[in-house]
Design a protein around this motif. Structure first.
Motif: not given
Length: 82
Positions: A30-33, A41-45, A60-69
């Protein structure tokens, strides 16, 4: 890109996103990025018994998260600061 699970190589993608992984004839695996902070997507072939060149793309999708309060000052602390 990682294809090292069964004798393949690991490749660093260039600035344009191009990658090239070298494997032996009849290689299977399997080749995985991989890039921290991204999902793919896909996470591997999976490849079985490679006997010719092949080309596949990943998204590729940048995984971002919001931290707030809120910052709340309690009345007792506010009175001491005044």
């Amino acid at each position: 890109m990682d294809a090292n699970s069964n004798g393949g190589s690991i490749d660093v993608t260039d600035a344009n996103g191009y990658y090239e992984v070298m494997v032996a004839v009849n290689w299977s695996g399997t080749v995985m990025p991989i890039k921290e902070g991204y999902t793919f997507e896909p996470n591997g072939i999976l490849y079985n018994n490679v006997i010719t060149d092949d080309a596949n793309d990943y998204i590729a999708t940048l995984s971002t998260f919001v931290i707030s309060g809120y910052i709340i000052v309690s009345d007792s602390i506010r009175r001491l600061l005044m």
